[in-house]
Scaffold this motif. Sequence first.
Motif, mmCIF file in Angstrom:
data_model
loop_
_atom_site.group_PDB
_atom_site.id
_atom_site.type_symbol
_atom_site.label_atom_id
_atom_site.label_comp_id
_atom_site.label_asym_id
_atom_site.label_seq_id
_atom_site.Cartn_x
_atom_site.Cartn_y
_atom_site.Cartn_z
ATOM 1 N N VAL A 65 0.961 -1.277 -0.066
ATOM 2 C CA VAL A 65 0.047 0.012 0.030
ATOM 3 C C VAL A 65 0.881 1.118 -0.039
ATOM 4 O O VAL A 65 0.627 2.175 -0.663
ATOM 5 C CB VAL A 65 -0.932 -0.006 1.185
ATOM 6 C CG1 VAL A 65 -1.738 1.414 1.504
ATOM 7 C CG2 VAL A 65 -2.043 -1.087 1.091
ATOM 8 N N ARG A 66 1.903 1.341 0.832
ATOM 9 C CA ARG A 66 2.881 2.407 1.114
ATOM 10 C C ARG A 66 3.475 2.626 -0.405
ATOM 11 O O ARG A 66 3.512 3.661 -1.012
ATOM 12 C CB ARG A 66 3.877 2.224 1.935
ATOM 13 C CG ARG A 66 4.751 3.282 2.136
ATOM 14 C CD ARG A 66 5.965 2.814 3.239
ATOM 15 N NE ARG A 66 6.329 1.513 3.347
ATOM 16 C CZ ARG A 66 7.454 1.188 2.635
ATOM 17 N NH1 ARG A 66 8.007 2.332 2.011
ATOM 18 N NH2 ARG A 66 7.965 0.208 2.632
ATOM 19 N N LYS B 144 1.347 3.992 -3.422
ATOM 20 C CA LYS B 144 1.062 5.471 -3.281
ATOM 21 C C LYS B 144 2.260 6.088 -3.955
ATOM 22 O O LYS B 144 1.992 7.164 -4.815
ATOM 23 C CB LYS B 144 0.901 5.697 -1.797
ATOM 24 C CG LYS B 144 -0.588 5.448 -1.230
ATOM 25 C CD LYS B 144 -0.461 5.867 0.221
ATOM 26 C CE LYS B 144 -1.702 5.382 0.917
ATOM 27 N NZ LYS B 144 -1.740 5.955 2.410
ATOM 28 N N GLN B 145 3.225 5.567 -3.500
ATOM 29 C CA GLN B 145 4.552 6.274 -4.069
ATOM 30 C C GLN B 145 4.771 6.080 -5.676
ATOM 31 O O GLN B 145 4.796 7.019 -6.518
ATOM 32 C CB GLN B 145 5.864 5.799 -3.287
ATOM 33 C CG GLN B 145 6.244 6.188 -2.100
ATOM 34 C CD GLN B 145 7.461 5.465 -1.296
ATOM 35 O OE1 GLN B 145 8.263 5.021 -2.269
ATOM 36 N NE2 GLN B 145 7.454 5.517 -0.159
ATOM 37 N N THR C 281 2.370 5.608 -7.882
ATOM 38 C CA THR C 281 1.180 6.184 -8.653
ATOM 39 C C THR C 281 1.294 7.767 -8.401
ATOM 40 O O THR C 281 0.366 8.385 -8.980
ATOM 41 C CB THR C 281 -0.140 5.548 -7.913
ATOM 42 O OG1 THR C 281 -0.373 5.703 -6.842
ATOM 43 C CG2 THR C 281 -0.357 4.042 -8.565
ATOM 44 N N LYS C 282 2.306 8.310 -7.716
ATOM 45 C CA LYS C 282 2.349 9.866 -7.763
ATOM 46 C C LYS C 282 2.917 10.244 -9.133
ATOM 47 O O LYS C 282 3.007 11.433 -9.395
ATOM 48 C CB LYS C 282 3.460 10.269 -6.665
ATOM 49 C CG LYS C 282 2.721 10.218 -5.383
ATOM 50 C CD LYS C 282 3.771 10.481 -4.200
ATOM 51 C CE LYS C 282 3.158 10.565 -2.873
ATOM 52 N NZ LYS C 282 4.305 11.277 -1.816
ATOM 53 N N GLN D 181 -8.492 0.771 -3.492
ATOM 54 C CA GLN D 181 -8.852 2.104 -3.795
ATOM 55 C C GLN D 181 -9.076 2.850 -2.556
ATOM 56 O O GLN D 181 -8.520 3.865 -2.353
ATOM 57 C CB GLN D 181 -10.385 2.204 -4.638
ATOM 58 C CG GLN D 181 -10.418 3.490 -5.101
ATOM 59 C CD GLN D 181 -11.759 3.651 -5.933
ATOM 60 O OE1 GLN D 181 -12.778 3.936 -5.673
ATOM 61 N NE2 GLN D 181 -11.681 3.105 -7.256
ATOM 62 N N THR E 53 -5.468 2.977 -0.377
ATOM 63 C CA THR E 53 -4.278 3.850 -0.804
ATOM 64 C C THR E 53 -4.786 5.153 -1.191
ATOM 65 O O THR E 53 -3.992 6.169 -1.714
ATOM 66 C CB THR E 53 -3.880 3.018 -2.416
ATOM 67 O OG1 THR E 53 -4.942 3.147 -3.223
ATOM 68 C CG2 THR E 53 -3.425 1.766 -2.121
ATOM 69 N N ASP E 54 -6.239 5.467 -1.222
ATOM 70 C CA ASP E 54 -6.780 7.087 -1.740
ATOM 71 C C ASP E 54 -6.444 7.328 -3.054
ATOM 72 O O ASP E 54 -6.128 8.312 -3.283
ATOM 73 C CB ASP E 54 -6.368 7.865 -0.681
ATOM 74 C CG ASP E 54 -7.301 9.168 -1.074
ATOM 75 O OD1 ASP E 54 -8.299 9.029 -1.522
ATOM 76 O OD2 ASP E 54 -6.866 10.211 -0.548
ATOM 77 N N ARG E 55 -6.230 6.366 -4.063
ATOM 78 C CA ARG E 55 -5.762 6.647 -5.293
ATOM 79 C C ARG E 55 -7.142 6.180 -6.406
ATOM 80 O O ARG E 55 -7.581 5.083 -5.901
ATOM 81 C CB ARG E 55 -4.580 5.775 -5.811
ATOM 82 C CG ARG E 55 -3.275 6.319 -4.826
ATOM 83 C CD ARG E 55 -2.868 7.721 -5.317
ATOM 84 N NE ARG E 55 -1.517 7.804 -4.965
ATOM 85 C CZ ARG E 55 -1.154 8.689 -3.830
ATOM 86 N NH1 ARG E 55 -2.416 8.986 -3.185
ATOM 87 N NH2 ARG E 55 -0.118 8.793 -3.558
#
Length: 398
Positions: A103-104, A107-108, A110-111, A145, A148-150
């Motif tokens: 998960v961490r 997030k990185q 998908t930035k 979703q 990750t808030d993505r």
Amino acid sequence: MPHLENMVLCREPQVATLQALFGERHHFSFPSIFIYGHTASGKTYVTQTLLKTLELPHVFVNCVECFTSRLLLEQILNKLNHLCSSEDGCSTQVTCETFNDFVRLFKQVTKAESLKDQTVYIVLDKAEYLRDMEANLLPGFLRLQELTDRNVTVLFLSEIVWEKFRPNTGCFEPFVLYFPDYSIGNLQKILSHDHPPEYSADFYAAYINILLGVFYTVCRDLKELRYLAVLNFPKYCEPVVKGEANERDTRKLWRNIEPHLKRAMQTVYLREISSSQWEKLQKDDTDPAQLKGLSAYTHVELPYYSKFILIAAYLASYNPARTDKRFFLKHHGKIKKTNFLKKHEKITSLVTLQLLTLVGHDDQLDGPKYKCTVSLEFIRAIARTVNFDIIKYLYDFL
């Protein structure tokens, strides 16, 4: 989309549903989609074709190849890295031990600018294998979703229904989409679409009609039918190539290929011989009894070592005991006798399949005795799958 309709045949409702779920690139799609149906029903092909044609950012992972959670998670992250351009700094290999790490790291990744403001799709093929991994993996992917808030959607492709998939502890419910089996009309349309350019579409469609008329009652698998269509087409064309008939002489073409197809029916789903070997069998006019033995094997799938146990049992059942040294010892002399079958449980599956039968009494002091009940053709077919030349070890063939 006309171009997509020509690429994906007979799956218009499923394509329309997926396109509606995907929406616009910047829209948040449904968090998880569960796609199921029998083998060769178009699940993987439709999903891959749709994502590639629409040029949506996605990663495709086969859960059979990634047989541990670490392999699976790292494969997803590294494929996402590959989607990023080099200037985004996403070219390094990622290591990931746990789902929390995933998960961490997700997030990185998908930035990256190349993935910004659009939905990322993760496709997990053969998703039923997730059930054999850590218990938190499936619920985690279903809620990826949220975690990750993505803007990410996970697609599960499986041959089993969602009810047998759902964890006992409860989970976020995916959108479920069913891919039904192809009808005979669907198969006719799809297979006819593959016609060789040197022959007319009508000629190849007539051939496919004959092929389905023979095989449809015993085989509905599109992949297998496509394989059979390619394999047997040269025989169908033979009279045309030789100048003995034209493309419209369907009766003559049928008479030429009918015995060939009847023999081919005996090896449907057979994968212990290649197409070139099958063609050689046809040219050599192999004894139909041998083909019958080959086809018998297709009804039984045995584990690798069980095949050797069955081969050993066959040799022990039909070779005189005095010939063992001749076949299996390089040097004569005394050797320590080992008890190959220490427990009755080690061959219970072969007994259940009626490949072995118990002889004597269960209460014998030296353990139960079994006899192999399969035919010579059957055991030869089994032996071929493990590259064992059983004829060399049979006393009757000396």
